[in-house]
Write an enzyme that holds these catalytic residues in place. Structure first.
Site, mmCIF file in Angstrom:
data_model
loop_
_atom_site.group_PDB
_atom_site.id
_atom_site.type_symbol
_atom_site.label_atom_id
_atom_site.label_comp_id
_atom_site.label_asym_id
_atom_site.label_seq_id
_atom_site.Cartn_x
_atom_site.Cartn_y
_atom_site.Cartn_z
ATOM 1 N N GLU A 35 -13.870 -69.635 13.193
ATOM 2 C CA GLU A 35 -15.228 -69.773 12.669
ATOM 3 C C GLU A 35 -15.403 -69.016 11.354
ATOM 4 O O GLU A 35 -16.079 -69.495 10.443
ATOM 5 C CB GLU A 35 -16.257 -69.296 13.697
ATOM 6 C CG GLU A 35 -16.418 -70.229 14.889
ATOM 7 C CD GLU A 35 -16.920 -71.602 14.496
ATOM 8 O OE1 GLU A 35 -17.552 -71.743 13.428
ATOM 9 O OE2 GLU A 35 -16.678 -72.551 15.255
ATOM 10 N N TYR A 118 -25.204 -67.990 12.792
ATOM 11 C CA TYR A 118 -24.363 -69.164 13.063
ATOM 12 C C TYR A 118 -23.112 -68.769 13.842
ATOM 13 O O TYR A 118 -22.796 -69.360 14.883
ATOM 14 C CB TYR A 118 -23.955 -69.880 11.775
ATOM 15 C CG TYR A 118 -22.847 -70.865 12.040
ATOM 16 C CD1 TYR A 118 -23.133 -72.118 12.566
ATOM 17 C CD2 TYR A 118 -21.510 -70.511 11.854
ATOM 18 C CE1 TYR A 118 -22.118 -73.007 12.881
ATOM 19 C CE2 TYR A 118 -20.490 -71.395 12.175
ATOM 20 C CZ TYR A 118 -20.801 -72.640 12.687
ATOM 21 O OH TYR A 118 -19.797 -73.511 13.016
ATOM 22 N N ASP A 136 -25.129 -75.850 11.465
ATOM 23 C CA ASP A 136 -24.483 -75.785 10.158
ATOM 24 C C ASP A 136 -24.992 -76.948 9.309
ATOM 25 O O ASP A 136 -25.904 -77.680 9.713
ATOM 26 C CB ASP A 136 -22.953 -75.784 10.287
ATOM 27 C CG ASP A 136 -22.381 -77.141 10.680
ATOM 28 O OD1 ASP A 136 -23.158 -78.050 11.080
ATOM 29 O OD2 ASP A 136 -21.152 -77.309 10.595
#
Length: 291
Positions: A35, A118, A136
């Site tokens: 990520e 996020y 996103d």
């Protein structure tokens, strides 16, 4: 209008990309590393570096035991190298305070260095199968079109965007986590910004944008990002010299990488401030911890 979760999940099962961090055997640490690497960086560039990192640093404590210089060097050409330093800091905290195990709770994840809204929710969803709205650019675009009938999402609003996705998630953890991955994949592969493949879209029949006649986006224009000649470009050129060197280098070698002395020195100073470079007592420059 709403997104039919069952239809989207079936599509994802059949068409989702076979990515290494989606494998059931991938650790939460592997998901976290992916990520961080995937932020503003295409999958095709991330995959080989991710494999190298996981082979070299399979647990947070392994990364934390390495020097910052090693970490910056291993980051290679992924760009935005401050992410490497933040990941190094995060690894140290996970090793020291969480028994070398990435936390599963969003609030605990948010307390880690450099982990934002996020990333915390993505790790909770994709590593631990938790119900968490993961938003996103791709997700925002799908929601804008399929739910709101707009050509694009426009400026981000964390509160609004989170609420939009929260309303679409299935109630149970496991399908909600899979839904988060599926709607993101739909935006990446089908509901793309410039050339959406609407004929291949599993939720075409219920898409509000289609029902509205696919209106053009009329909101604020997004800034066009250029790279060559920017400070980020020059910083990368300077770091390339250090990554290709076995030790400190003199300023004269760095002066050769860019013709604009003012911009070059400004970028060099910013790398020092960010901790991506260090200056030795004799005026040479090195990656952190490598002098």
């Amino acid at each position: 209008m709403a997104v039919d979760a069952d239809v989207l999940l079936d599509w994802f099962s059949a068409h989702g990309r076979d990515l290494p961090w989606r494998e059931p055997t991938c650790s939460a640490w592997g998901v976290l590393v992916s990520e961080i690497m995937l932020q503003q960086t295409p999958v095709v560039r991330v995959q080989p570096i991710w494999h190298e990192w996981m082979a070299r640093w399979p647990v947070p404590s392994a990364l934390a035991a390495s020097s910052q210089g090693e970490v910056v060097r291993a980051w290679g050409k992924l760009g935005y190298p401050r992410r490497a330093l933040r990941l190094h800091d995060t690894a140290a905290v996970i090793a020291r305070e969480h028994g070398d195990v990435v936390p599963s709770d969003v609030d605990t994840l948010l307390a880690l260095p450099g982990i934002g809204a996020y990333t915390a929710r993505a790790v909770a969803a994709f590593a631990y199968g938790r119900r968490a709205p993961v938003v996103d650019t791709n997700v925002r675009r799908v929601v804008a079109r399929a739910v709101h009938g707009a050509g694009d999402a426009g400026p981000a609003s964390t509160t609004r965007d989170m609420a939009d996705v929260e309303a679409l998630l299935p109630a149970e953890d496991a399908p909600a986590a899979k839904f988060s991955a599926a709607i993101m994949e739909l935006g990446a592969l089908i509901c793309t910004a410039r050339a959406p493949k609407c004929a291949d879209c599993p939720i075409y029949d219920a898409c509000a944008w289609q029902h509205a006649g696919r209106p053009e986006y009329t909101g604020p224009a997004k800034p066009v990002q250029r790279y060559a000649g920017t400070d980020r470009y020059v910083r990368g050129r300077l770091l390339d010299v250090l990554r290709g060197s076995e030790g400190p280098v003199e300023k004269a070698r760095l002066d050769l990488v860019w013709h604009d002395g003012g911009q070059r020195d400004r970028c060099l100073d910013s790398l020092l401030v960010d901790g991506l470079l260090e200056q030795t007592r004799d005026g040479h420059f090195a990656l952190p911890g490598e002098h």
